[in-house]
Design a protein around this motif. Structure first.
Motif, PDB file in Angstrom:
ATOM      1  N   ASN A  50       0.889  -1.150   0.081  1.00 23.65           N
ATOM      2  CA  ASN A  50       0.107   0.032  -0.204  1.00 23.65           C
ATOM      3  C   ASN A  50       0.824   1.281  -0.015  1.00 23.65           C
ATOM      4  O   ASN A  50       0.630   2.250  -0.633  1.00 23.65           O
ATOM      5  N   ALA A  51       1.900   1.365   0.859  1.00 26.86           N
ATOM      6  CA  ALA A  51       2.914   2.473   0.920  1.00 26.86           C
ATOM      7  C   ALA A  51       3.480   2.740  -0.399  1.00 26.86           C
ATOM      8  O   ALA A  51       3.605   3.667  -0.889  1.00 26.86           O
ATOM      9  N   MET A  52       3.765   1.449  -1.287  1.00 23.21           N
ATOM     10  CA  MET A  52       4.350   1.709  -2.514  1.00 23.21           C
ATOM     11  C   MET A  52       3.556   2.177  -3.665  1.00 23.21           C
ATOM     12  O   MET A  52       3.837   3.148  -4.456  1.00 23.21           O
ATOM     13  N   TRP A  53       2.226   1.828  -3.418  1.00 22.71           N
ATOM     14  CA  TRP A  53       1.207   2.377  -4.437  1.00 22.71           C
ATOM     15  C   TRP A  53       1.105   3.931  -3.939  1.00 22.71           C
ATOM     16  O   TRP A  53       1.016   4.838  -4.914  1.00 22.71           O
ATOM     17  N   LEU A  54       0.791   4.358  -2.601  1.00 23.75           N
ATOM     18  CA  LEU A  54       0.692   5.868  -2.191  1.00 23.75           C
ATOM     19  C   LEU A  54       1.900   6.680  -2.889  1.00 23.75           C
ATOM     20  O   LEU A  54       1.679   7.877  -2.958  1.00 23.75           O
ATOM     21  N   GLN A  55       3.007   6.169  -2.877  1.00 22.18           N
ATOM     22  CA  GLN A  55       4.271   6.772  -3.105  1.00 22.18           C
ATOM     23  C   GLN A  55       4.235   7.194  -4.673  1.00 22.18           C
ATOM     24  O   GLN A  55       4.411   8.145  -5.134  1.00 22.18           O
ATOM     25  N   LYS A  56       3.594   6.230  -5.544  1.00 23.86           N
ATOM     26  CA  LYS A  56       3.374   6.370  -7.032  1.00 23.86           C
ATOM     27  C   LYS A  56       2.472   7.346  -7.158  1.00 23.86           C
ATOM     28  O   LYS A  56       2.414   8.249  -7.898  1.00 23.86           O
ATOM     29  N   ILE A  57       1.411   7.287  -6.404  1.00 22.15           N
ATOM     30  CA  ILE A  57       0.163   8.226  -6.433  1.00 22.15           C
ATOM     31  C   ILE A  57       0.728   9.847  -6.140  1.00 22.15           C
ATOM     32  O   ILE A  57       0.493  10.662  -7.085  1.00 22.15           O
ATOM     33  N   SER A  58       1.660   9.833  -5.200  1.00 26.90           N
ATOM     34  CA  SER A  58       2.294  10.908  -4.928  1.00 26.90           C
ATOM     35  C   SER A  58       3.058  11.619  -5.817  1.00 26.90           C
ATOM     36  O   SER A  58       3.076  12.683  -6.171  1.00 26.90           O
ATOM     37  N   ASP A  59       3.975  10.547  -6.321  1.00 25.57           N
ATOM     38  CA  ASP A  59       4.610  10.932  -7.818  1.00 25.57           C
ATOM     39  C   ASP A  59       3.890  11.594  -8.858  1.00 25.57           C
ATOM     40  O   ASP A  59       4.326  12.574  -9.386  1.00 25.57           O
ATOM     41  N   MET A  60       2.948  11.051  -9.114  1.00 25.76           N
ATOM     42  CA  MET A  60       1.985  11.489 -10.113  1.00 25.76           C
ATOM     43  C   MET A  60       1.256  12.759  -9.902  1.00 25.76           C
ATOM     44  O   MET A  60       1.368  13.572 -10.753  1.00 25.76           O
TER      45      MET A  60
END
Length: 249
Positions: free
Chosen positions: A9-19
């Protein structure tokens, strides 16, 4: 072991943050999963970044939207935040649940989990996993979980509240037994001791894990024995458990 679901979940959220911030990311398939019509309506800020938007929903679109909705007001995804910081934010927001890694942030757990993963026997691995996570059902934990009709006192001394630390580290009735186990371990490593860190397998050589298992399993298994326990019986149980561990691992 680490909570892999929350790390994902943290990995997904980091990618959302990057976008959201318009940062380049190598996880390009995420765009197809995440940037659909419904998501753009939910996150209008994404319509302003440089990425093209897909009308097609991938298999993870629902999961990503739910994550964003759950954490957008709790984690500052629009600011510079590391994967590790996102992970600790997630686990820190659980009610009444703090992981062993969060409690001991100064400890690098990678080697510890590698040691646990290397244990061949499922029963032995699961027991040591519970010891590391302080997850054995002591009197303290039973009270915390609302279990009624139990005696939360230590079964060895019958004077102190049965916490993990009391049972495995501090109980005075087990002092001689701990001394015996420590001396046994120091025959292989002069620095061996029974402590909070050693029961996390911190700096414990693989060849000393049978001693940790033998000690903790003996203490745990013998706490409800109805017959009178003495040092000799504890020692015999300890050596039996230790050798069984070595035989099957």
């Amino acid at each position: 072991m680490p909570d892999f679901e929350e790390k994902i979940n943290a990995m997904w959220l980091q990618k959302i943050s990057d976008m959201i911030k318009g940062k380049p990311t190598i996880w390009k398939t995420l765009y197809t999963y995440f940037l659909g019509i419904t998501t753009r309506e939910l996150m209008p800020e994404l319509a302003e970044n440089k990425y093209s938007h897909s009308e097609q929903f991938g298999k993870n679109a629902k999961k990503l939207k739910e994550l964003y909705i759950q954490y957008r007001s709790k984690i500052k995804l629009t600011e510079n935040i590391t994967l590790k910081e996102i992970y600790y934010e997630i686990i820190g927001q659980r009610k009444n649940s703090i992981t062993v890694e969060e409690k001991n942030k100064e400890i690098e757990f990678t080697n510890i989990w590698t040691k646990v993963a290397g244990i061949k026997n499922d029963i032995h691995r699961e027991f040591l996993y519970k010891i590391i996570h302080r997850a054995v059902l002591t009197g303290e934990k039973q009270i915390d979980r609302g279990i009624r009709g139990i005696d939360p006192q230590c079964k060895y001394c019958n004077r102190q509240f049965e916490t993990f630390e009391h049972l495995f580290i501090d109980c005075k009735e087990l002092k001689m037994f701990r001394t015996y186990v420590i001396q046994n371990g120091q025959s292989e490593d002069l620095n061996f001791e029974i402590s909070k860190k050693s029961l996390l397998l911190v700096d414990i050589k693989t060849e000393l894990i049978p001693i940790i298992y033998g000690y903790t399993h003996t203490v745990w298994a013998c706490r409800h024995f109805e017959d009178t326990l003495n040092l000799y019986k504890l020692q015999m149980k300890y050596h039996k458990d230790k050798e069984i561990y070595r035989k099957y691992n």
